[in-house]
Write an enzyme that holds these catalytic residues in place. Structure first.
Site, PDB file in Angstrom:
ATOM      1  CB  CYS A   1     -15.271   3.407 -30.038  1.00  0.00           C
ATOM      2  SG  CYS A   1     -14.468   3.258 -31.382  1.00  0.00           S
TER       3      CYS A   1
ATOM      4  CE1 TYR B   1      -8.349   1.901  -9.121  1.00  0.00           C
ATOM      5  CE2 TYR B   1      -6.270   1.940 -10.529  1.00  0.00           C
ATOM      6  CZ  TYR B   1      -7.310   1.320  -9.662  1.00  0.00           C
ATOM      7  OH  TYR B   1      -6.868  -0.099  -9.563  1.00  0.00           O
TER       8      TYR B   1
ATOM      9  N   GLY C   1       0.859  -1.345  -0.011  1.00  0.00           N
ATOM     10  CA  GLY C   1      -0.112   0.128   0.004  1.00  0.00           C
ATOM     11  C   GLY C   1       0.763   1.278   0.088  1.00  0.00           C
TER      12      GLY C   1
ATOM     13  CD  GLU D   1       0.607  -8.915   2.098  1.00  0.00           C
ATOM     14  OE1 GLU D   1      -0.486  -8.106   1.584  1.00  0.00           O
ATOM     15  OE2 GLU D   1       0.028  -9.995   2.852  1.00  0.00           O
TER      16      GLU D   1
HETATM   17  C1  LIG Z   1      -2.820  -5.640  -4.058  1.00  0.00           C
HETATM   18  C2  LIG Z   1      -2.278  -5.871  -2.636  1.00  0.00           C
HETATM   19  C3  LIG Z   1      -0.927  -5.699  -2.291  1.00  0.00           C
HETATM   20  C4  LIG Z   1      -0.243  -4.631  -2.859  1.00  0.00           C
HETATM   21  O1  LIG Z   1      -0.695  -3.369  -2.743  1.00  0.00           O
HETATM   22  P1  LIG Z   1       0.273  -2.238  -3.337  1.00  0.00           P
HETATM   23  O2  LIG Z   1      -0.522  -0.785  -3.141  1.00  0.00           O
HETATM   24  O3  LIG Z   1       0.391  -2.148  -4.853  1.00  0.00           O
HETATM   25  O4  LIG Z   1       1.576  -2.066  -2.616  1.00  0.00           O
HETATM   26  C5  LIG Z   1      -0.448  -6.063  -1.055  1.00  0.00           C
HETATM   27  N1  LIG Z   1      -1.454  -6.826  -0.320  1.00  0.00           N
HETATM   28  C6  LIG Z   1      -2.773  -7.358  -0.901  1.00  0.00           C
HETATM   29  C7  LIG Z   1      -3.422  -8.426   0.024  1.00  0.00           C
HETATM   30  C8  LIG Z   1      -3.180  -6.865  -1.928  1.00  0.00           C
HETATM   31  O5  LIG Z   1      -4.445  -7.177  -2.426  1.00  0.00           O
END
Ligand SMILES: *Cc1c(COP(=O)(O)O)cnc(C)c1O
Length: 416
Positions: free
Chosen positions: A344, A318, A241, A275
């Site tokens: 289109c 977005y 995130g 992650e």
């Molecule tokens: C999409 C996702 C991420 C990665 O998010 P980013 O904003 O790209 O860093 C990490 N963990 C889970 C569970 C996700 O669905």
């Protein structure tokens, strides 16, 4: 908006030591271009920033799943966060280690669970009670125990776009904070389940630290309550995130992020997992596109380019901002353009109200397109998906061929 890998030399835009015009000349357009050095720098920023905590950094494959991108990260010891069996197969094909894979996603099918168990992945991130039952059933049937974490929905506001905020009560993701203790007790009683971790992922393109800290505190209070009830948690996964700079965003530095996490963890004996997706690849890729026509309008000028919403969906999905640069500077009057595609749909735009000096035939670079770009591309309007190219110093490598018409119709049948 230039980065260490993206420079202008005598008016020409270079990615590492390759002129971007030469990439478009050789591989055509539209074309995604990634920088190995930028991907590595972004990954190493996590490794170095969090060195004191020695985390397992699981790159979120869905951000950009090109095999060469995965292979670069695998070389550097990355783990991977996957959301489907297909992504797990990509990780394996790219040389990634299944023992460092975590399996996220709200709707894992039984065959996907079975395949992941056979590959001995690190952990399943469980998003609902029904899914817990399914994982238990599949693992028990195989005579295995599946390691699990619950993805907790901490109900914190990540202060980002509603489509990419995932940790609010109103989102479909994770299990409610208030349900967690009951679900952990249930999981601990199941023969096919080994309780291992706790996770949250609250959204994407988060620029502030406070949402991460709020979520972390909510998770740690659960870890402590579980310990009191005799359920030990071995790893804590704070999700992805982290945002990138698309425009003029102010990002909390990585060092402050890591310090805040370390402070909250205190002396608890927890393995840390991260992650990250966007922050590894987002600013390590761009989309090259050529101007087909310049179309002056009564209220607007349009630059009609050969890349559309089927190539890069983020602007229309977005309302996302991507910087747009001319690949070759030349003299002339700057006009204000909307950069639009050939598809289109009125929603087929890449950029709005940009001051550019343009001629028909010019090549443009749409920056910060390395994450959630090619992976969201479609064949709408029977357009083949773009080529992908990896830059390594002064070399360019085709890492995915442009789709041909034959590729597009390969699985169709005419019924007579
Ligand atoms: C999409 C996702 C991420 C990665 O998010 P980013 O904003 O790209 O860093 C990490 N963990 C889970 C569970 C996700 O669905």
């Amino acid at each position: 908006m230039l980065t260490p890998q993206l420079t202008r030399r005598d008016g020409a835009l270079f990615y590492e030591n390759v002129a971007l015009e030469s990439v478009a000349d050789r591989f055509g357009s539209p074309c995604y271009v990634y920088s190995r050095a930028a991907i590595e720098a972004n990954f190493l920023a996590y490794v170095e920033g969090f060195a004191a905590l020695n985390p397992l950094i699981c790159y979120a494959v869905k951000a950009n799943s090109n095999l060469s991108v995965l292979s670069i990260l695998a070389e550097h010891g990355a783990g991977f966060d996957i959301v489907s069996m297909g992504e797990l197969k990509r990780v394996i094909a790219a040389g990634g280690d299944p023992a460092k894979v975590i399996f996220s996603g709200v709707a894992k099918r039984a065959e996907e669970i079975e395949f992941a168990l056979r590959q001995r992945i690190y952990c399943f991130n469980i998003e609902s009670e029904s899914e817990l039952h399914r994982v238990n059933a599949v693992a028990s049937e195989m005579g295995e125990r599946a390691r699990i974490t619950f993805r907790i929905n901490p109900d914190v506001d990540p202060k980002t776009h509603p489509y990419i905020s995932t940790g609010l009560k109103s989102n479909k993701f994770g299990v409610a904070h208030g349900e967690a203790l009951r679900l952990y007790r249930l999981a601990a009683s199941m023969p096919g389940i080994e309780v291992h971790g706790i996770e949250c992922h609250i959204g994407s393109q988060i620029t502030e630290l406070s949402p991460f800290v709020d979520a972390l505190r909510r998770l740690l209070s659960l870890v402590d309550q579980l310990a009191d009830r005799g359920i030990a948690i071995a790893h804590l996964d704070i999700g992805g995130g982290r945002g990138i700079v698309y425009d003029d965003e102010k990002l909390a530095p990585m060092s402050l992020f890591a310090e805040a996490v370390a402070r909250e963890l205190g002396d608890r004996n927890l393995k840390l997992l991260l992650e990250p997706g966007r922050s590894i690849v987002g600013d390590a890729g761009l989309l090259l596109t050529r101007v087909e026509f310049l179309k002056p309008g009564e209220t607007k000028n349009f630059a009609i380019v050969d890349a559309g919403m089927n190539d890069l969906l983020r602007p229309t999905l977005y309302d996302a901002f991507h910087p747009v640069l001319s690949v070759q500077d030349h003299p002339g009057n700057a006009l204000t353009y909307d950069v639009v595609g050939p598809v289109c749909e009125s929603g087929d735009w890449l950029a709005k109200d940009r001051k550019l000096v343009l001629n028909e035939g010019d090549t443009l670079a749409v920056l910060c397109a390395g994450a959630y770009g090619m992976v969201m591309a479609s064949n709408y309007n029977t357009r083949g998906r773009a080529a992908e190219v990896l830059i390594e110093d002064d070399e360019m490598h085709l890492v995915r061929e442009r789709e041909t018409f034959d590729d597009l119709i390969a699985h169709e049948r005419i019924v007579k």
